[in-house]
Design a protein around this motif. Sequence first.
Motif, short mmCIF file in Angstrom:
data_model
loop_
_atom_site.label_atom_id
_atom_site.label_comp_id
_atom_site.label_asym_id
_atom_site.label_seq_id
_atom_site.Cartn_x
_atom_site.Cartn_y
_atom_site.Cartn_z
N THR A 27 0.82 -1.22 0.00
CA THR A 27 0.00 0.00 0.00
C THR A 27 0.85 1.27 0.00
N ASP A 28 2.15 1.15 0.30
CA ASP A 28 3.03 2.33 0.25
C ASP A 28 3.14 2.89 -1.17
N ALA A 29 2.76 2.09 -2.17
CA ALA A 29 2.79 2.58 -3.56
C ALA A 29 1.92 3.81 -3.74
N GLU A 30 0.89 3.93 -2.90
CA GLU A 30 0.00 5.08 -3.00
C GLU A 30 0.70 6.38 -2.63
N ARG A 31 1.84 6.28 -1.98
CA ARG A 31 2.57 7.47 -1.56
C ARG A 31 3.54 7.96 -2.63
N TYR A 32 3.57 7.26 -3.77
CA TYR A 32 4.56 7.57 -4.81
C TYR A 32 3.93 7.69 -6.19
N GLN A 33 4.63 8.39 -7.06
CA GLN A 33 4.29 8.49 -8.47
C GLN A 33 5.46 7.96 -9.29
N PHE A 34 5.19 7.00 -10.18
CA PHE A 34 6.27 6.41 -10.98
C PHE A 34 6.56 7.24 -12.22
N LYS A 35 7.88 7.43 -12.52
CA LYS A 35 8.30 8.16 -13.70
C LYS A 35 9.53 7.51 -14.31
N LYS A 40 19.47 14.84 -18.79
CA LYS A 40 19.68 15.63 -20.00
C LYS A 40 21.15 15.77 -20.38
N GLU A 41 22.03 16.01 -19.42
CA GLU A 41 23.42 16.32 -19.74
C GLU A 41 24.12 15.17 -20.45
N LEU A 42 23.75 13.92 -20.09
CA LEU A 42 24.45 12.76 -20.64
C LEU A 42 23.53 11.86 -21.47
N SER A 43 22.31 12.28 -21.67
CA SER A 43 21.32 11.49 -22.40
C SER A 43 21.14 10.09 -21.82
N PHE A 44 21.23 9.99 -20.50
CA PHE A 44 20.94 8.75 -19.79
C PHE A 44 19.46 8.69 -19.48
N ARG A 45 18.93 7.50 -19.44
CA ARG A 45 17.54 7.32 -19.01
C ARG A 45 17.51 6.27 -17.92
N LEU A 46 16.99 6.67 -16.75
CA LEU A 46 16.84 5.74 -15.64
C LEU A 46 15.64 4.84 -15.91
N ASP A 47 15.75 3.57 -15.50
CA ASP A 47 14.64 2.65 -15.71
C ASP A 47 13.37 3.15 -15.05
N MET A 51 8.65 8.86 -7.35
CA MET A 51 8.66 10.19 -6.75
C MET A 51 7.74 10.22 -5.54
N PRO A 52 8.25 10.64 -4.38
CA PRO A 52 7.40 10.67 -3.19
C PRO A 52 6.35 11.79 -3.30
N ARG A 53 5.18 11.49 -2.81
CA ARG A 53 4.12 12.50 -2.75
C ARG A 53 4.18 13.30 -1.45
N PHE A 54 4.97 12.81 -0.48
CA PHE A 54 5.07 13.46 0.82
C PHE A 54 6.53 13.80 1.10
N ILE A 55 6.76 14.90 1.73
CA ILE A 55 8.10 15.49 1.83
C ILE A 55 9.07 14.63 2.62
N TYR A 60 13.02 6.97 -4.77
CA TYR A 60 13.59 5.67 -5.15
C TYR A 60 14.03 5.68 -6.60
N PHE A 61 15.33 5.40 -6.83
CA PHE A 61 15.83 5.14 -8.17
C PHE A 61 15.82 3.62 -8.37
N VAL A 62 15.29 3.16 -9.49
CA VAL A 62 15.18 1.72 -9.74
C VAL A 62 15.87 1.37 -11.05
N GLU A 63 16.75 0.39 -11.00
CA GLU A 63 17.43 -0.09 -12.19
C GLU A 63 17.33 -1.61 -12.26
#
Length: 279
Positions: A27-35, A40-47, A51-55, A60-63
Amino acid sequence: MRTDKLVYFLLKAVPQAFFALIGRAATDAERYQFKSVEIKELSFRLDGIFMPRFINDALYFVEAQFYLDNQFYQRLFAQIFIYLKQYGNLPWRAVVIYPSRSVESRNIAGYEELLASGLVQRIYLDELPVVEDVVNLAALFKLLIEPQKTSVQAAKFLLERFPEQVDFIQQVLFQKFSNLTRKEILKMLSIEEEFEEELKKTRAYQEILQEGKLEGVKQGIKEGIKEGIKEGIKEGIKEGELKGKLEAVPFLRELGVTDEKIAERLNLPLAAVKAIPLK
C-alpha cells in the motif's frame, strides 16, 4: 519485449509489486508516483523513479540489470547525482534488480562505501523463494526468471492468485515462448481469447475486480465451464459436463454476458439456457 522492458512495464503497471519486493507494504505505492526520467546532460535514461508524494519520504531510483556491465555502478551513481543536481537534493534510495549475482559487476572500486551505506538495495531474483512460496505481488518479479519448462505452471499459479495481473503474466510468456502465437499461449494458460476480452469489457467484471470478488466467480467458472469454453467441443457431451455448463449460466449472467452469447460459447441450445431461472 526484452526483460528490462518487462520490468519497466511491471513497475509502471503494478507499483505495489515493487514495494513488496523491497520489503515495504504494498500500500506504500500510494505514496509515490512512478516516472521514467532522462538525464539531460548525458542522455541517460533511468529505468524508473518513484517520486514521493510526501516530503519526508525518500526518492527511489530503480534499475533492472539483466546482463553483465562492468561500468554499471559508475553509470548508476553518475545518473543519480546528476539527477539530484538537475532536480534538487532529496533523501534517496537506489534499488538494483538482478536476475542473479553472476551478472553483477565486481568493478566497485571507489563505490564500496556507498554500496555499504544502506542507500543501495541489491535484489537477486534467483534468491527469492519459488513462485508458489512468495506470498505477495513480488512473485511477479520471480516469474521473469522462471525457466521455460516451469513457467507455464508458475504463470497459472499466479493467475489464480492475481487474476487482475493477466496482462503482465501474458507478456512474460510471450517473451519466453516467442515462437508461439498469442492464441497458442492463451491456450496454454487455459484462457479463451475472445471470451476473455468479452468478460473484461463487462461492467460486472470491473466491479468484481474492484470489490475483490473475482475468486468466488472464478471458482464458479472453473467448475462450470472449464470444458465448455474450449473450441471444437465434440458432439455427445457427457451428462456431467452438461450439468457443469448449466451451473455456470448464472455466473456468466452476473458478468453481463447475454443468454445468446452463453448458448453460443457453451454450445448449448438457447432454450436450455433460457430455462434456467434468473437469480
